[in-house]
Design a protein around this motif. Structure first.
Motif, PDB file in Angstrom:
ATOM      1  N   LEU A  90      -2.854 -27.181  37.706  1.00 18.65           N
ATOM      2  CA  LEU A  90      -2.512 -27.891  38.938  1.00 18.65           C
ATOM      3  C   LEU A  90      -3.767 -28.374  39.658  1.00 18.65           C
ATOM      4  N   LEU A  91      -3.639 -29.503  40.355  1.00 13.41           N
ATOM      5  CA  LEU A  91      -4.712 -30.026  41.181  1.00 13.41           C
ATOM      6  C   LEU A  91      -4.448 -29.632  42.631  1.00 13.41           C
ATOM      7  N   ASN A  92      -5.506 -29.224  43.325  1.00 13.94           N
ATOM      8  CA  ASN A  92      -5.409 -28.859  44.734  1.00 13.94           C
ATOM      9  C   ASN A  92      -5.520 -30.139  45.563  1.00 13.94           C
ATOM     10  N   LYS A  93      -4.394 -30.714  45.914  1.00 18.86           N
ATOM     11  CA  LYS A  93      -4.372 -31.984  46.631  1.00 18.86           C
ATOM     12  C   LYS A  93      -5.052 -31.873  47.994  1.00 18.86           C
ATOM     13  N   HIS A  94      -4.831 -30.769  48.679  1.00 18.07           N
ATOM     14  CA  HIS A  94      -5.444 -30.575  49.997  1.00 18.07           C
ATOM     15  C   HIS A  94      -6.972 -30.608  49.895  1.00 18.07           C
ATOM     16  N   LYS A  95      -7.500 -29.958  48.861  1.00 21.78           N
ATOM     17  CA  LYS A  95      -8.951 -29.940  48.656  1.00 21.78           C
ATOM     18  C   LYS A  95      -9.466 -31.332  48.291  1.00 21.78           C
ATOM     19  N   GLU A  96      -8.702 -32.049  47.476  1.00 29.65           N
ATOM     20  CA  GLU A  96      -9.071 -33.425  47.118  1.00 29.65           C
ATOM     21  C   GLU A  96      -9.185 -34.289  48.381  1.00 29.65           C
ATOM     22  N   ILE A  97      -8.179 -34.204  49.225  1.00 26.71           N
ATOM     23  CA  ILE A  97      -8.145 -35.025  50.444  1.00 26.71           C
ATOM     24  C   ILE A  97      -9.280 -34.648  51.388  1.00 26.71           C
ATOM     25  N   LYS A  98      -9.492 -33.355  51.586  1.00 21.16           N
ATOM     26  CA  LYS A  98     -10.539 -32.886  52.505  1.00 21.16           C
ATOM     27  C   LYS A  98     -11.928 -33.325  52.025  1.00 21.16           C
ATOM     28  N   THR A  99     -12.190 -33.155  50.728  1.00 21.12           N
ATOM     29  CA  THR A  99     -13.482 -33.555  50.175  1.00 21.12           C
ATOM     30  C   THR A  99     -13.688 -35.057  50.319  1.00 21.12           C
ATOM     31  N   SER A 100     -12.643 -35.825  50.030  1.00 26.20           N
ATOM     32  CA  SER A 100     -12.716 -37.283  50.136  1.00 26.20           C
ATOM     33  C   SER A 100     -12.975 -37.716  51.576  1.00 26.20           C
ATOM     34  N   GLU A 101     -12.303 -37.084  52.513  1.00 23.05           N
ATOM     35  CA  GLU A 101     -12.501 -37.417  53.922  1.00 23.05           C
ATOM     36  C   GLU A 101     -13.943 -37.153  54.348  1.00 23.05           C
ATOM     37  N   GLU A 102     -14.508 -36.037  53.900  1.00 22.51           N
ATOM     38  CA  GLU A 102     -15.887 -35.701  54.260  1.00 22.51           C
ATOM     39  C   GLU A 102     -16.881 -36.698  53.668  1.00 22.51           C
ATOM     40  N   LEU A 103     -16.692 -37.040  52.393  1.00 25.09           N
ATOM     41  CA  LEU A 103     -17.595 -37.986  51.742  1.00 25.09           C
ATOM     42  C   LEU A 103     -17.462 -39.381  52.349  1.00 25.09           C
ATOM     43  N   CYS A 104     -16.235 -39.812  52.584  1.00 23.43           N
ATOM     44  CA  CYS A 104     -16.011 -41.146  53.137  1.00 23.43           C
ATOM     45  C   CYS A 104     -16.539 -41.254  54.563  1.00 23.43           C
ATOM     46  N   GLU A 105     -16.423 -40.168  55.311  1.00 22.08           N
ATOM     47  CA  GLU A 105     -16.967 -40.167  56.675  1.00 22.08           C
ATOM     48  C   GLU A 105     -18.495 -40.273  56.644  1.00 22.08           C
ATOM     49  N   SER A 106     -19.126 -39.565  55.713  1.00 22.29           N
ATOM     50  CA  SER A 106     -20.591 -39.607  55.613  1.00 22.29           C
ATOM     51  C   SER A 106     -21.089 -40.991  55.211  1.00 22.29           C
ATOM     52  N   LEU A 107     -20.243 -41.747  54.495  1.00 25.39           N
ATOM     53  CA  LEU A 107     -20.610 -43.102  54.061  1.00 25.39           C
ATOM     54  C   LEU A 107     -20.107 -44.168  55.031  1.00 25.39           C
ATOM     55  N   ARG A 108     -19.490 -43.734  56.125  1.00 22.42           N
ATOM     56  CA  ARG A 108     -18.969 -44.636  57.152  1.00 22.42           C
ATOM     57  C   ARG A 108     -17.955 -45.630  56.563  1.00 22.42           C
ATOM     58  N   LEU A 109     -17.069 -45.095  55.744  1.00 29.83           N
ATOM     59  CA  LEU A 109     -16.019 -45.911  55.141  1.00 29.83           C
ATOM     60  C   LEU A 109     -14.988 -46.282  56.201  1.00 29.83           C
ATOM     61  N   LYS A 110     -14.601 -47.543  56.228  1.00 29.21           N
ATOM     62  CA  LYS A 110     -13.598 -48.010  57.173  1.00 29.21           C
ATOM     63  C   LYS A 110     -12.256 -48.143  56.454  1.00 29.21           C
ATOM     64  N   ALA A 111     -11.399 -47.156  56.689  1.00 34.90           N
ATOM     65  CA  ALA A 111     -10.058 -47.155  56.098  1.00 34.90           C
ATOM     66  C   ALA A 111      -9.133 -46.383  57.015  1.00 34.90           C
ATOM     67  N   SER A 112      -7.880 -46.765  57.018  1.00 35.48           N
ATOM     68  CA  SER A 112      -6.914 -46.087  57.895  1.00 35.48           C
ATOM     69  C   SER A 112      -6.723 -44.632  57.491  1.00 35.48           C
ATOM     70  N   SER A 113      -6.824 -44.368  56.187  1.00 28.80           N
ATOM     71  CA  SER A 113      -6.615 -43.026  55.661  1.00 28.80           C
ATOM     72  C   SER A 113      -7.083 -42.987  54.215  1.00 28.80           C
ATOM     73  N   VAL A 114      -7.443 -41.788  53.722  1.00 30.01           N
ATOM     74  CA  VAL A 114      -7.812 -41.667  52.309  1.00 30.01           C
ATOM     75  C   VAL A 114      -6.578 -41.717  51.412  1.00 30.01           C
ATOM     76  N   ILE A 115      -5.392 -41.815  52.036  1.00 35.38           N
ATOM     77  CA  ILE A 115      -4.156 -42.002  51.272  1.00 35.38           C
ATOM     78  C   ILE A 115      -4.007 -43.475  50.880  1.00 35.38           C
ATOM     79  N   ALA A 116      -4.693 -44.368  51.600  1.00 31.94           N
ATOM     80  CA  ALA A 116      -4.590 -45.804  51.330  1.00 31.94           C
ATOM     81  C   ALA A 116      -5.244 -46.158  49.993  1.00 31.94           C
ATOM     82  N   PRO A 117      -4.772 -47.197  49.326  1.00 30.96           N
ATOM     83  CA  PRO A 117      -5.382 -47.606  48.062  1.00 30.96           C
ATOM     84  C   PRO A 117      -6.625 -48.468  48.298  1.00 30.96           C
ATOM     85  N   PRO A 118      -7.601 -48.445  47.406  1.00 31.96           N
ATOM     86  CA  PRO A 118      -8.797 -49.286  47.539  1.00 31.96           C
ATOM     87  C   PRO A 118      -8.474 -50.775  47.602  1.00 31.96           C
ATOM     88  N   SER A 119      -7.350 -51.184  46.996  1.00 31.78           N
ATOM     89  CA  SER A 119      -6.968 -52.602  46.988  1.00 31.78           C
ATOM     90  C   SER A 119      -6.750 -53.154  48.393  1.00 31.78           C
TER      91      SER A 119
END
Length: 219
Positions: A90-119
């Protein structure tokens, strides 16, 4: 390339820059020569092996080979290191989301949510997702193939800031670029290629656009 350094690899289209970096990353295999990492000779078998050695590649075409455009941002960020989030089958979805949020915040990514698609994002923000994928691994060497290709001017400067910050953190960075302002403004050293061969290596402080172009067309 040294830890904490940005080494620009430049030359005209067809000079062999991308092929060299794909070989370093294990996409292609070389017929001769040697490659060293931390003063030890290594032979990279394939991209998976390159990642284990600590070498990562940001491809030139982010949409074709860098992203899964219709999957959520967090799944793109975790895709290169699923073992980090796996427990048994199993994949830990909560951990995936939390890690992504931290990395994206450090890179100043502009997105409504990490649930959104890159497209749904601009080219600059898509590129930041690919960078986040790399930072989700424990890497030593980052190869960035045309990191600001197809992004607007504000996104370019944001990516330049990220590159400089990564160098300060101790990453060794190889940056392929065709833009003279980028090569001269971001790198510490410059390697110029022509027809598959290195024709010049120069300190950026002593380099000029004329010297680079002269080496780029040298036969």
């Amino acid at each position: 390339v040294h830890a904490g350094e940005v080494l620009a690899l430049t030359g005209l289209v067809g000079s062999g820059r991308t092929e060299v970096c794909q070989t370093i990353f294990g996409v292609n295999h070389y017929d001769s020569g040697k490659m060293y990492l931390n003063n030890k000779e290594v032979f990279v078998k394939n991209p998976k092996h390159a990642l284990k050695l600590g070498i990562g590649l940001l491809p030139e075409d982010r949409q074709l080979t860098g992203l899964l455009l219709d999957l959520p941002i967090y799944q793109n960020v975790s895709a290169m290191n699923l073992d980090k989030f796996a427990h048994l089958t199993l994949l830990n979805k909560h951990k995936e989301i939390k890690t992504s949020e931290e990395l994206c915040e450090s890179l100043r990514l502009k997105a409504s949510s990490v649930i959104a698609p890159p497209s749904s994002l601009s080219g600059g923000n898509q590129q930041k997702i690919v960078i986040a994928k790399l930072l989700n691994r424990e890497l030593k060497v980052l190869i960035l193939d045309e990191p600001t290709k197809g992004v607007d001017i504000l996104a370019k400067y944001s990516i330049y800031e990220i590159i400089n910050e990564l160098a300060k953190q101790g990453y060794a960075i190889i940056m392929i670029s065709s833009e003279m302002s980028e090569v001269l403004g971001v790198s510490d050293r410059i390697v110029v290629m022509h027809s598959g061969r290195v024709t010049a290596t120069m300190d950026t402080k002593k380099a000029t656009q004329e010297k680079i172009m002269e080496a780029a067309i040298k036969r």
